[in-house]
Design an enzyme around this catalytic site. Sequence first.
Site, PDB file in Angstrom:
ATOM      1  N   ASP A 151      -0.399   2.139  -8.723  1.00 18.86           N
ATOM      2  CA  ASP A 151      -1.292   1.752  -7.634  1.00 18.86           C
ATOM      3  C   ASP A 151      -1.415   2.921  -6.661  1.00 18.86           C
ATOM      4  OD1 ASP A 151      -1.786  -0.801  -8.579  1.00 18.86           O
ATOM      5  OD2 ASP A 151      -0.097  -1.668  -7.500  1.00 18.86           O
ATOM      6  N   ASP A 185      -7.669  -3.211 -10.379  1.00 26.07           N
ATOM      7  CA  ASP A 185      -7.636  -4.384  -9.509  1.00 26.07           C
ATOM      8  C   ASP A 185      -8.981  -4.585  -8.829  1.00 26.07           C
ATOM      9  OD1 ASP A 185      -4.926  -4.736 -10.084  1.00 26.07           O
ATOM     10  OD2 ASP A 185      -4.292  -3.516  -8.391  1.00 26.07           O
TER      11      ASP A 185
END
Length: 211
Positions: A151, A185
Amino acid sequence: MMVALDTYKKKVLVTLLLAIVLLVVDQWIKISVKTGMCLHESIRVTDWFYISFIENNGMAFGMTIVNKLFLSLFRIVAIVALGWYLFRQLRRQARMLWLVCLTLVFAGAVGNLIDCMFYGLIFNASSPYYVSYFVPFGHGYAPFLMGKVVDMFYFPIIVTTWPDWMPVIGGDEFVFFSPVFNFADSCVSVGVILILLFCRKELSQISFSMK
């Protein structure tokens, strides 16, 4: 008949190209961050946007609720089911917007699954003290399906402090929006939002067919 066939081919081509582009962009960003930044390193772009390198076990926005192996297996089942449904919608020549939304969700899910499947096999473990690098296949930090998801996008749009008079949380810092997430995401989130806003007819058909 020829027109219908050409339309079908165009929809297949657009869906395929979109999925490939999304996956390539997702993996390019993740590999660039993983091999160019130390774990927990953060680069300030603006006051409300940072590139912050973290890793998680695979749930969206860094959440950790269930066992890693179970999560990876569940993701595989969900992706296969979604891929099968997307293929059926292509065969039925569904609306292009519906196909795009499904592709966004599908590509996002596949993007994070790739991390879980292969990153543990091809990278050494990330660390705050050095930049990660490629290793011979199978000599990485984790076995198959146990790799961590990369991430990097952090948007602390609002950073403030709770008033001292507020109970329990008085004086604590409040950050909106605090989760760190990745491009995959974002694809899933955008796809779901577009479905809820513009594809209610298709959603109702799914609900009806399941009754």
